[in-house]
Design an enzyme around this catalytic site. Structure first.
Site, short mmCIF file in Angstrom:
data_model
loop_
_atom_site.label_atom_id
_atom_site.label_comp_id
_atom_site.label_asym_id
_atom_site.label_seq_id
_atom_site.Cartn_x
_atom_site.Cartn_y
_atom_site.Cartn_z
NE ARG A 85 0.79 -2.98 -9.16
CZ ARG A 85 1.75 -3.87 -9.03
NH1 ARG A 85 2.63 -4.03 -10.01
NH2 ARG A 85 1.87 -4.60 -7.95
CE1 TYR B 124 -7.11 -2.77 -10.70
CE2 TYR B 124 -4.82 -2.39 -11.31
CZ TYR B 124 -5.78 -2.64 -10.35
OH TYR B 124 -5.41 -2.73 -9.03
CE LYS C 272 1.24 0.75 -6.68
NZ LYS C 272 1.81 0.70 -5.33
CG HIS D 93 5.56 0.01 -2.86
ND1 HIS D 93 5.47 -1.33 -3.16
CD2 HIS D 93 4.27 0.45 -2.82
CE1 HIS D 93 4.21 -1.68 -3.29
NE2 HIS D 93 3.47 -0.63 -3.09
CB SER E 247 0.87 -6.22 -3.09
OG SER E 247 1.44 -7.20 -3.89
CB CYS F 233 2.97 -7.84 3.31
SG CYS F 233 3.65 -9.23 2.38
CG ASP G 163 0.75 2.25 -2.51
OD1 ASP G 163 1.18 1.14 -2.17
OD2 ASP G 163 0.59 2.58 -3.70
NE ARG H 102 -6.36 -2.79 -5.83
CZ ARG H 102 -5.11 -2.60 -5.46
NH1 ARG H 102 -4.78 -1.55 -4.73
NH2 ARG H 102 -4.17 -3.46 -5.79
C1 OXD Z 1 0.04 -2.25 -5.47
C2 OXD Z 1 -0.96 -1.22 -5.11
O1 OXD Z 1 -0.21 -3.04 -6.38
O2 OXD Z 1 -0.69 -0.42 -4.21
O3 OXD Z 1 1.11 -2.24 -4.85
O4 OXD Z 1 -2.04 -1.17 -5.75
MN MN Z 2 1.33 -0.50 -3.58
#
Ligand code: OXD
Ligand code: MN
Length: 593
Positions: free
Chosen positions: A71, A199, A208, A228, A250, A252, A279, A378
């Protein structure tokens, strides 16, 4: 012939096609035949690579451009007509200026390409939570990912009917030019434009962009919340399931907590853990005055490195069939995939995420450029593949939430767990969330990034207003979830993690649920309520009650240092931070003495 029976859809698609000039326009109907044909086409052009269909049925590999692997927060904009509505934490561009600027980038960008029209639903079609979107894209990879991550197909158009209320998403790969990459949101127009990226986080617009940035804006307007957050269910031996949500920045462990395997001590008593989401959570107040949540997604876009049989066996099993892998290692000997942390056997005959021959003997943990898989590589896998998927996953009403858990990565400051005093204090606890950056990520060990409710990159409006919305929601929930904060990442003097983490985090969740049920006492501290050390189950662990006591310790001196940082962050957010949160900050100051 008109593409659909909805004139708003038709007019908008025509307008976008007139700008981007695709050779062909194809409506994605969600049928197996159509998706199979697109997959075959993407294989024939090399956009995706078919993997070993015996070992990894229906699995494919894709590599993004080398400059396009994550991102891009710096190039993500919220375009509200007034700058102050986007707030100081978001990047802002004037909508008119932004439309004009991006129109130049989109013009003619789909010449020689096909524009795919993807009707999709976030959450189950027809659910009271459901919101519909249409993504236009010139990427088959995006189509194939969206089909996994959302509910795609003609039933979405049927549910939308003649309505104009859909989110309009336009994605064009264009030249993948980094300097002209933009991910922009027009919340006042229900519109998302993404250009020059391929991406996932930038181009799977349901995730998102829609389910957090646009949805958070809509949630404030309409009286619900887009967060989130993971959603986890814990089933007691009597079959009763209690649900918690968890918001962590992220890296964590959100996916790990969402898919946890209960420790032996709970397993043998008959406890089970169920994943509703890893998520994103959409939350509404139910008729019973409780907060109810759905996961609006239909799949997982998980980070591959570090996923293994020990850390997250459920995630590993989830991505063993009909999965798209992005930027992982391709093992040429058996046409499978590999990533750092999968096992101790890196393939000798392999291609790295950049598409070059990879020599694993040159791998150096401290040098990311030697990795075979990109650290942000991913897997895109269907939720239906997950062995611990909750039976309530598709329940249109969602699940009732007993506790909201915030958390971050703090080496010293935050205790293993503490409970907020009430909803308002809980909003304060979420607003001061912070995570220490690791050396691996930034080179600056111990730098603290404030990430309120883990929503810093995902709030589609002013952060102060967002806090205000949390406070306003609290007034509408007569039977609110209790709010907690956890920290799995306390370290000893040598920098080693003290708490075992992973599935053992359920021990902390069990204390949280016991608190929600009023079954266990707690100790009051200046920051909130912490467990009595002996109330955290340690049977089967290699740590003592004294260690737990240390993990629960609240160091007033460290918290006093924290106060200035919080005040500074609130000032940075600006004058819309609610007075109630400054009151909470003052009260904390007073309690710390
Ligand atoms: C993030 C994801 O970047 O879930 O938070 O991909
Ligand atoms: Mn996320």
């Amino acid at each position: 012939m008109a593409l659909t029976t909805n004139k708003y859809v038709n007019e908008w698609v025509d307008e976008m096609a007139a700008m981007t000039k695709p050779d062909k326009i194809v409506l994605i109907d969600g049928s197996k035949e159509q998706i199979d044909a697109l997959r075959d086409e993407a294989c024939s052009t090399g956009e995706i690579i078919k993997l070993n269909q015996e070992l990894l049925p229906d699995c494919y590999l894709h590599r993004t451009a080398v400059n396009d692997v994550a991102r891009v927060e710096g190039r993500t904009f919220i375009c509200t007509s007034k700058k102050e509505d986007a707030g100081n934490i978001n990047n802002w561009m004037d909508p008119k200026e932004c439309y004009a600027k991006l129109t130049k980038l989109y013009t003619g960008s789909m010449k020689g390409r096909t524009m795919y029209v993807i009707p999709y639903s976030m959450s189950a079609v027809g659910s009271p939570f459901a919101k519909y979107g249409i993504e236009l894209t010139d990427s088959i990879y995006v189509v194939l990912n969206m089909v996994i991550m959302t509910r795609v197909g003609l039933d979405v158009l049927k549910a939308l009917g003649d309505d104009a209320g859909f989110i309009k998403g336009l994605h064009a790969k264009a030249d993948l030019d980094e300097e002209n990459r933009y991910i922009v949101h027009f919340p006042e127009d229900n519109t998302i434009w993404s250009v020059n990226s391929g991406y996932g986080g930038n181009v799977l617009l349901g995730k998102k962009c829609f389910a957090l940035r646009i949805a958070s804006y809509l949630g404030r307007k309409e009286g619900w919340m887009a967060e989130h957050m993971l959603i986890l269910g814990i089933e007691a031996p009597n079959g009763e399931v209690k649900y918690v949500t968890g918001a962590f920045p992220s890296a964590c462990g959100k996916t790990n907590l969402a898919m946890l395997i209960p420790p032996e001590i709970y397993k043998k008593k008959g406890y089970k853990a169920w994943c509703v989401g890893d998520d994103i959570a959409w939350l509404r107040v139910g008729d019973d005055g409780r907060l109810w949540a759905v996961n609006p997604e239909n799949g997982f876009f998980g980070v591959a490195p570090g996923t293994n049989e020990q850390s997250n066996p459920n995630a590993l099993h989830t991505c063993m069939k009909n999965t798209i892998f992005t930027n992982v290692v391709h093992n040429l000997d058996n046409d499978t995939v590999w990533w750092e942390g999968l096992d101790k056997n890196p393939p000798a005959n392999a291609i790295d995420w950049k598409g070059n021959k990879w020599d694993y003997t040159k791998y150096d943990k401290k040098d990311k450029s030697t990795c075979g898989a990109h650290p942000n590589s991913r897997f895109t896998a269907s939720a239906a593949n997950c062995p611990c998927l909750s039976s309530e996953f598709n329940n249109p009403a969602g699940v009732p939430i007993s506790a909201i858990i915030f958390g971050g990565r703090r080496a010293k400051t935050a205790p293993l767990v503490y409970q907020a005093r009430n909803w308002q204090h809980g909003v304060f606890v979420g607003s001061i969330m912070a995570s220490e950056t690791t050396a691996a990520a930034t080179g600056a060990v111990g730098g603290v990034r404030r990430d309120p409710m883990a929503m810093r990159p995902f709030t589609g409006y002013d952060m102060g207003d967002y806090f205000g919305h949390w406070l306003a929601m609290g007034k509408k929930i007569s039977n609110p979830p209790m709010i907690f904060n956890v920290n799995w990442f306390r370290t000893d003097d040598e920098g080693h993690f003290i708490w075992p983490g992973f599935g053992d985090n359920m021990r902390v969740v069990m204390w949280i649920l016991a608190r929600c049920a009023g079954e266990v006492d707690a100790v009051e501290t200046p920051i909130g309520f912490v467990p009595k050390a002996e109330d955290i189950e340690i049977d089967g662990l290699d740590i003592t009650v004294d260690t737990v006591r240390d993990l629960l310790d609240v160091d007033a001196a460290l918290w006093k240092e924290e106060l200035a940082g919080i005040d500074e962050f609130y000032k940075q957010i600006g004058d819309r931070v609610p007075k109630e949160l400054y009151d909470e900050l003052d009260a904390l100051k007073a309690r710390l003495g």
